[in-house]
Design an enzyme around this catalytic site. Structure first.
Site, short mmCIF file in Angstrom:
data_model
loop_
_atom_site.label_atom_id
_atom_site.label_comp_id
_atom_site.label_asym_id
_atom_site.label_seq_id
_atom_site.Cartn_x
_atom_site.Cartn_y
_atom_site.Cartn_z
N GLU A 91 0.88 -1.17 0.00
CA GLU A 91 0.00 0.00 0.00
C GLU A 91 0.91 1.21 0.00
O GLU A 91 1.55 1.51 1.01
CB GLU A 91 -0.88 0.01 1.25
CG GLU A 91 -1.77 -1.21 1.42
CD GLU A 91 -2.89 -1.26 0.42
OE1 GLU A 91 -3.21 -0.23 -0.19
OE2 GLU A 91 -3.45 -2.35 0.21
N CYS B 86 -3.35 8.53 3.53
CA CYS B 86 -3.02 8.04 2.19
C CYS B 86 -4.17 8.25 1.23
O CYS B 86 -3.98 8.31 0.02
CB CYS B 86 -2.64 6.57 2.27
SG CYS B 86 -3.88 5.61 3.15
#
Ligand code: NAP
Length: 525
Positions: free
Chosen positions: A259, A298
């Site tokens: 990720e 994020c």
């Protein structure tokens, strides 16, 4: 002389101190040292072997329902100590209560969800993947795909921005799958992860070795991985590239989920009007995403796209709301937005901003505002800045550089096709959100953007008070994104269990498959 306490690592079922003075962790608002972390001198090979052999075996001996019960017990331990976690988050992450909640309560909520979903899997020890498939004319010999928990450990190398949620969103499906967890948190905010693991281990709710935390340097962690282990990395694209090239992945085929960073977008309907419901929802969400956790998410909106006719109106509306955000010491009741996690991150945001300013101009610049109850020479508090460009097609850096702070860029588009094309210039992102009162436009945008995004979040007036937020990761839905976002997948309900299981095709007689099915359950989403 150092006086702050050294936090223990928790490995092989017990607290183990690292050697040496350790790395200090700071209060990003006051600049004071809080605690230190060290893993110097830890025997990683035996710590990992203990997790695999003791923790893994004990977890695999339980059914899914029993492991779901363990998750419920973890949730209770964490719930009882919430006040301690909020105090650590205020001190070490510099977050206001609302932002700490996203991390702490978000983590506890996710564990609770997996406890509920896991309970429904019942007393099974394995999962059936799909129906039996006939291999020939005679139905007596068939193939059944089965999923069984991997006999390794799950290593999580996590980013600094979600010390709680970042652990539990991965640990919940791993433990439910029967796989022991070793977490290495991002160093600047490692304290909260360390304390939560210590609390859970000391409460004795898990088998020894099921959960470990190693704080400090990442050196040697990947060397200690073996073929049946899995690795989940969350962090920057640069570190991700180093990890992909490591022998554990390249040669030993350790399964790896990445990720990484992401240039997420928000898109306003081409037929929206200034001040209508879709416009207002767009403005609110851009402001929220810029300021929640000071933009250190994020999933935060980095690029906001509007029809060209609404560029000025959107800039003014977003700027007016940003002007009301008071920034400073999260302990002060007037403060809406706290600090970045460190002075190094503050410097990184200023450097990133300077790069974006080569192609954009400030439409709202909070940097002239005073901090509330914080010293600007010490505190890692960054002010929100909305940038803009009238020529997003020519821009390059704006579609490429992620500034991990309260910074976003407004961009006008001239046609739907151009908007989709500009959004795709993020090279694969975690999430895009669409703001529209027109279901047909939402559907078209969703299908245009789905292949380049892990999630498309569509907000229309009829779900204005129901939607879960552009940046909030709900355990029910997939988290991750293709390309630049790392190519990983997490969560998505029981889909998450796939990463921690191995799929195998069992080709056998109907009688044997019937016997196998007695200790397995069908995996349905
Ligand atoms: P980072 O510098 O890449 O660090 C991430 C983790 O990797 C930390 O635990 C770090 O340890 C460790 N690490 C550093 N070098 C390593 C190496 N050579 N081998 C193995 N591990 C290593 O990222 P960050 O600055 O903490 O996090 C911010 C970034 O994470 C942002 O770009 C953000 O977009 C991204 N992020 C993505 C997601 C997502 O779900 N896609 C979620 C959150 C954050 P140390 O802390 O000890 O250096």
């Amino acid at each position: 002389m150092t006086t702050t306490p050294l936090l223990p690592n928790i490995v092989a079922g017990k607290a183990q101190m690292g050697q040496g003075p350790g790395t200090p962790l700071f209060d990003p608002v006051l600049g004071t040292e809080l605690v230190r972390v060290s893993r110097e001198g830890l025997d990683l090979a035996s710590a990992f072997a203990f997790a695999r052999e003791q923790g893994g075996a004990a977890l695999r001996a339980l059914s899914y329902r029993e492991r779901a019960g363990l998750l419920g017990a973890i949730g209770q331990v964490l719930q009882a100590k919430r006040d301690d976690y909020y105090a650590i988050a205020t001190a070490n992450s510099g977050t206001v209560t609302r932002d700490s909640a996203v991390d702490i309560d978000g983590g506890i909520f996710t564990i609770g969800q997996y406890a509920k979903w896991g309970d429904k899997l019942g007393d099974a020890r394995a999962l059936l993947d799909g129906e039996r498939i006939r291999l020939g004319k005679d139905p007596a010999f068939q193939s059944q795909h089965v999923l069984t928990p991997t006999r390794g450990l799950a290593l999580f190398i996590n980013a600094f921005n979600f010390p709680s949620w970042g652990l539990w969103e991965k640990a919940a499906p791993a433990l439910l799958s029967g796989v022991p967890v070793v977490v290495k948190p991002g160093t600047p905010t490692a304290w909260l992860t360390q304390r939560m693991v210590q609390d859970v281990v000391e409460a004795g709710v898990l088998p020894a070795g099921a959960l470990s935390v190693i704080c400090g340097s990442s050196a040697g962690l990947l060397d200690a991985l073996q073929p049946f282990d899995v690795l989940s990395f969350t962090g920057s694209a640069g570190t991700a590239a180093q990890i992909r090239g490591h022998a554990a992945i390249a040669e030993r085929s350790v399964r790896c989920n990445i990720e990484a960073d992401s240039l997420n977008s928000a898109l306003l309907d081409p037929n929206a009007a200034a001040g209508d419901e879709a416009f207002n929802l767009f403005v609110n969400e851009v402001v929220r995403e810029m300021t929640v956790k000071s933009g250190q998410k994020c999933t935060a909106i980095r690029r906001a796209f509007v029809p060209r006719a609404l560029y000025d109106a959107a800039a003014q509306a977003i700027g007016a709301k940003l002007a009301k955000i008071s920034v400073g010491n999260p302990r002060h009741e007037a403060v809406r937005m706290g600090a970045l996690v460190s002075r190094a991150q503050f410097d990184g945001v200023q450097e990133g901003l300077a790069q974006l300013l080569a192609e954009a101009t400030p439409l709202y610049d909070g940097r002239a505002q005073a901090l509330v109850d914080a010293d600007p020479a010490v505190a890692a508090c960054a002010m929100p800045v909305l940038l803009g460009t009238s020529d997003p097609v020519k821009a390059r850096v704006l579609h490429d550089v992620e500034v991990f702070g309260p910074v976003s860029t407004l961009m006008p588009y001239d046609s739907d096709a151009q908007a989709f094309e500009l959004i795709r210039r993020g090279q694969g992102s975690l999430v895009a959100s669409v703001y529209s009162a027109d279901p047909a436009f939402v559907a078209r945008a969703a299908l245009e953007l789905a292949d380049s995004h892990g999630r498309v979040h569509a907000i229309s007036p009829d779900v204005a008070s129901l939607h879960t937020g552009h940046g909030n990761v709900m355990p029910h839905s997939l988290h991750g994104g293709p390309g630049r976002a790392g190519g990983g997948e997490e969560l998505g309900g029981l889909r998450a269990l796939g990463f921690y299981h191995r799929r195998s095709a069992v080709q056998a007689s109907t009688a044997a498959l019937d016997a196998l099915a007695a200790s397995a359950t069908a995996l349905t989403y």
